[in-house]
Motif scaffolding. Structure first.
Motif, PDB file in Angstrom:
ATOM      1  N   PHE A   1       0.946  -1.169   0.004  1.00 27.62           N
ATOM      2  CA  PHE A   1       0.006  -0.195   0.094  1.00 27.62           C
ATOM      3  C   PHE A   1       0.863   1.036  -0.048  1.00 27.62           C
ATOM      4  CE2 PHE A   1       0.572   0.082   4.592  1.00 27.62           C
ATOM      5  CZ  PHE A   1       0.706   1.376   4.835  1.00 27.62           C
ATOM      6  N   ILE A   2       0.409   2.301  -0.581  1.00 24.01           N
ATOM      7  CA  ILE A   2       0.981   3.921  -0.206  1.00 24.01           C
ATOM      8  C   ILE A   2       0.025   4.673  -0.095  1.00 24.01           C
ATOM      9  CG2 ILE A   2       0.580   4.252  -3.015  1.00 24.01           C
ATOM     10  CD1 ILE A   2       3.047   5.937  -2.711  1.00 24.01           C
ATOM     11  N   ASP A   3       0.057   5.553   0.936  1.00 24.37           N
ATOM     12  CA  ASP A   3      -0.786   6.541   1.153  1.00 24.37           C
ATOM     13  C   ASP A   3      -0.119   7.800   1.785  1.00 24.37           C
ATOM     14  OD1 ASP A   3      -3.306   7.968   2.058  1.00 24.37           O
ATOM     15  OD2 ASP A   3      -3.917   5.880   2.334  1.00 24.37           O
ATOM     16  N   ASP A   4      -0.696   8.941   1.821  1.00 14.89           N
ATOM     17  CA  ASP A   4      -0.177  10.344   2.389  1.00 14.89           C
ATOM     18  C   ASP A   4       0.476  10.356   3.619  1.00 14.89           C
ATOM     19  OD1 ASP A   4      -1.414  11.740   0.202  1.00 14.89           O
ATOM     20  OD2 ASP A   4      -3.139  11.451   1.109  1.00 14.89           O
ATOM     21  N   ARG A   5       1.665  10.878   3.822  1.00 17.46           N
ATOM     22  CA  ARG A   5       1.840  11.437   5.222  1.00 17.46           C
ATOM     23  C   ARG A   5       1.012  12.749   5.591  1.00 17.46           C
ATOM     24  NH1 ARG A   5       8.170  11.554   6.122  1.00 17.46           N
ATOM     25  NH2 ARG A   5       7.195  11.877   8.336  1.00 17.46           N
ATOM     26  N   GLU A   6       1.080  12.944   6.860  1.00 16.57           N
ATOM     27  CA  GLU A   6       0.068  14.256   7.114  1.00 16.57           C
ATOM     28  C   GLU A   6       0.500  15.328   6.282  1.00 16.57           C
ATOM     29  OE1 GLU A   6      -2.042  15.842  11.215  1.00 16.57           O
ATOM     30  OE2 GLU A   6      -0.530  14.422  11.331  1.00 16.57           O
ATOM     31  N   VAL A   7       1.727  15.503   6.246  1.00 15.51           N
ATOM     32  CA  VAL A   7       2.329  16.886   5.682  1.00 15.51           C
ATOM     33  C   VAL A   7       1.783  17.010   4.324  1.00 15.51           C
ATOM     34  CG1 VAL A   7       4.469  15.834   4.817  1.00 15.51           C
ATOM     35  CG2 VAL A   7       4.348  18.381   5.203  1.00 15.51           C
ATOM     36  N   SER A   8       1.741  15.760   3.493  1.00 15.63           N
ATOM     37  CA  SER A   8       1.291  15.888   2.109  1.00 15.63           C
ATOM     38  C   SER A   8      -0.319  16.018   2.135  1.00 15.63           C
ATOM     39  CB  SER A   8       1.601  14.626   1.584  1.00 15.63           C
ATOM     40  OG  SER A   8       1.067  14.403   0.217  1.00 15.63           O
TER      41      SER A   8
END
Length: 240
Positions: free
Chosen positions: A167-174
């Motif tokens: 899986f891949i997802d956003d980090r909070e800064v993004s």
């Protein structure tokens, strides 16, 4: 609302109506979704910032390729296919599942002969076969916290023993600093479409260890990593 206040409100459960609103948002956003991925229009932050974005995407793609995914591949919440083409390169067959026909209409892999397309609500969908590989991209951050374990239970049911997961997802800064983000509260975020309309979606940022533990509880050994700025991603396999 600051981060501390938002975390304090995160115990509020997400309603079925809010989940339907989220799906409606992505149906409307389908024609403009790829602008975010390709850093076009309001998502173009200049050459240097864009260079970091694409370099980190390449970093995650290299990590995925190094694991040699293969066989019958399942992609969940596929959207417009920003990762589907890569998955199809590795797969013998590819099954793609998404709740939005509008998103799928922009996905280039759905016309391929070894691709099976399913339009379904992932909160109620169940697999009808086992898979060698399962992936989901930019999806778990749209899961209510109270449904994260159920989702990984479903993923485990999809996989053969030894089957691989990515899986891949956003980090909070993004995920919170983009131009279309209008605000966040508890488990939800308000976003703006190009036409000026506003919509509320689910947006949660789960910790690496939190994800790994929930996956382990359902028989998946998952290792979660982060790129320096933008992305969280995980690689693993079903152990039982």
């Amino acid at each position: 609302m600051n981060r501390k206040e938002r975390e304090g409100a995160s115990h509020e459960r997400v309603t079925d109506r809010q989940l339907q609103d989220q799906l409606n948002y992505y149906r409307e956003r389908a024609p403009e979704y790829d602008d975010w991925w390709h850093r076009r229009g309001t998502f173009n932050h200049g050459d240097e910032v864009n260079r970091v974005w694409f370099a980190e995407i390449s970093m995650v793609k290299d990590a995925f390729k190094s694991e040699h995914f293969e066989g019958d591949f399942l992609e969940l919440a596929v959207g417009t296919g920003t990762w589907s083409c890569l998955f199809l390169e590795e797969a013998r067959t590819l099954t793609v599942v998404d709740g939005s026909e509008e998103m799928l209409s922009h996905n280039p892999v759905v016309a391929e002969p070894n691709v099976r397309t399913i339009i379904a609500d992932l909160f109620s969908w169940s697999p009808d076969q086992l898979y060698d590989s399962v992936a989901f991209t930019f999806w778990i951050s749209h899961l209510p916290r109270e449904r994260l374990r159920d989702f990984f239970t479903m993923v485990s049911r999809c996989l053969k023993t030894g089957g691989k997961i990515f899986f891949i997802d956003d980090r909070e800064v993004s995920g919170t600093c983009e131009s279309h983000v209008m605000g966040a509260s508890g488990q939800t975020m308000v976003r703006k479409l190009n036409n000026g309309d506003h919509a509320t979606i689910v947006k949660n940022f789960f910790g690496d260890k939190e994800i790994e533990k929930i996956a382990a509880d359902v028989g998946i050994e998952l290792h979660v990593h982060c790129t320096p700025t933008y992305f969280q991603y995980g690689l693993g396999s079903k152990t039982v």
